[in-house]
Design an enzyme around this catalytic site. Sequence first.
Site, PDB file in Angstrom:
ATOM      1  N   PHE A 137      37.956  44.385  29.849  1.00 23.20           N
ATOM      2  CA  PHE A 137      39.018  44.386  30.858  1.00 23.20           C
ATOM      3  C   PHE A 137      40.026  43.308  30.484  1.00 23.20           C
ATOM      4  CE2 PHE A 137      41.275  43.159  34.665  1.00 23.20           C
ATOM      5  CZ  PHE A 137      41.671  44.390  35.148  1.00 23.20           C
ATOM      6  N   ASP A 222      39.545  36.526  25.226  1.00 19.28           N
ATOM      7  CA  ASP A 222      39.974  36.590  26.619  1.00 19.28           C
ATOM      8  C   ASP A 222      38.901  35.889  27.456  1.00 19.28           C
ATOM      9  OD1 ASP A 222      40.381  37.250  29.279  1.00 19.28           O
ATOM     10  OD2 ASP A 222      40.929  39.325  28.901  1.00 19.28           O
ATOM     11  N   LYS A 251      42.472  32.906  36.015  1.00 18.09           N
ATOM     12  CA  LYS A 251      41.661  32.824  37.246  1.00 18.09           C
ATOM     13  C   LYS A 251      41.422  31.424  37.824  1.00 18.09           C
ATOM     14  CE  LYS A 251      39.807  37.383  37.494  1.00 18.09           C
ATOM     15  NZ  LYS A 251      39.933  38.243  36.314  1.00 18.09           N
TER      16      LYS A 251
HETATM   17  C1  LIG Z   1      40.893  39.236  35.813  1.00 18.38           C
HETATM   18  C2  LIG Z   1      40.946  39.435  34.359  1.00 18.38           C
HETATM   19  C3  LIG Z   1      42.163  39.742  33.708  1.00 18.38           C
HETATM   20  C4  LIG Z   1      43.451  40.016  34.457  1.00 18.38           C
HETATM   21  O1  LIG Z   1      43.881  38.931  35.198  1.00 18.38           O
HETATM   22  P1  LIG Z   1      45.015  39.145  36.341  1.00 18.38           P
HETATM   23  O2  LIG Z   1      45.296  37.745  36.808  1.00 18.38           O
HETATM   24  O3  LIG Z   1      44.405  40.006  37.407  1.00 18.38           O
HETATM   25  O4  LIG Z   1      46.174  39.780  35.691  1.00 18.38           O
HETATM   26  C5  LIG Z   1      42.144  39.850  32.332  1.00 18.38           C
HETATM   27  N1  LIG Z   1      41.027  39.660  31.624  1.00 18.38           N
HETATM   28  C6  LIG Z   1      39.845  39.360  32.215  1.00 18.38           C
HETATM   29  C7  LIG Z   1      38.627  39.136  31.379  1.00 18.38           C
HETATM   30  C8  LIG Z   1      39.763  39.257  33.606  1.00 18.38           C
HETATM   31  O5  LIG Z   1      38.588  39.005  34.191  1.00 18.38           O
END
Ligand SMILES: *Cc1c(COP(=O)(O)O)cnc(C)c1O
Length: 395
Positions: A137, A222, A251
């Site tokens: 994701f 990420d 986050k």
């Molecule tokens: C939450 C998340 C995102 C996206 O972040 P947003 O602030 O919602 O755009 C991208 N990568 C990972 C691994 C995430 O958990």
Amino acid sequence: MKREKIIEEESRYIIHTYKRAPLVLVKGKGTKVWDSEGKEYLDFLAGIAVNALGHCHPKIVEAIKKQAQTLIHVSNIYYIEPQVRLGKMLARESFGGKSFFCNSGAEANEAAIKLARKYGSKSSPPRWEIITMENSFHGRTLATLTATGEKKYQKGFAPLVPGFKYAPFNDLKAVEKAISPQTVALMVEPLQGEGGINIATPRFLEGLSKLSAEHDLLLIFDEIQCGLGRTGKMFAYQHYGVTPHIMTLAKSLGGGVPIGVMIAAEEVASSFEPGNHASTFGGNPLASAAGIAFLETLSEENLLENTRKMGSYFKTKLDKLKEKYDFIKEVRGRGLMLGVELTFPGKEIVDQCLQKGLLLNCTAEKVLRFLPPLIVGTEEIDQALEILDSVLKTH
Ligand SMILES: *Cc1c(COP(=O)(O)O)cnc(C)c1O
């Protein structure tokens, strides 16, 4: 406004993109939140890893208050001291790279994708392709949605952005096979969050690092969900003997204030020149001050150690539940990023826990996900387990 009225007006004025629980949260402190009816909940989702210091941590509140009274926003056309200070702290904690600040995870990944392409545009012939993992994701903008290796998020948004390829997570051979002369980067979450709390094996991450060296590929981690202390180390990649060229965070960085960052090693970062990328709000004084307060508090309160201790305490107890209930398939995760995989969809269990005052969620349909604040103690973990056990008993 009364709860019923808020819910009714939400359906009239807010675009329906979320499946919301019938709950209006109005107040938070530490590991707890309260709803509009005064009911208390133990928050083991923590804004999906955002509220890592718990709700309204005094250090975050103080930092925001102080900065708001001094300077909230100025354009990135000028120098911003808190932004520089935060960049320096992140460089020291990670691999010494340079930061580009933005406002969310998707934007951080978008920046990483653009930087990788810019870097690849200098090869001859140019390279642009990025290999990402299945069940990953990476966000909801068009490019990050394309990077996300999960069809359900992409349905209805064709045509997607060209230049992405997918390989199964933890399958080194498949990644190697996917590499072409156009490939410029490999993008991976060291610990997949939305995909169901899947840990990268050492063989896989170390293998990716080797492949990246052999083929001159950028390694992009990420760590938007798993970074910043969540796994018991500052960054999840530090559990392995590898270092990325680019890392993205968001986050928990602002303690609840929106902020995202892409950190890149100097030799990669220099592919961006003035004018190549920008963000109006990115790294503004308010968000940067919150980020500084977050990192200072993490260290002052020894929260990495607490995360390791509480994570291991929590996981041991979840393993006990697995012995008790044969519909628990697996308990996995690191630090305070834990998943309990069931043999059936977990939505009902999440709803029942909510009724009993425990917030968690379910991801990848069958995985109960626990992301409690890193300040959590044994008493709260016991309380959460008691609620969970009482709910599991009825299944
Ligand atoms: C939450 C998340 C995102 C996206 O972040 P947003 O602030 O919602 O755009 C991208 N990568 C990972 C691994 C995430 O958990």
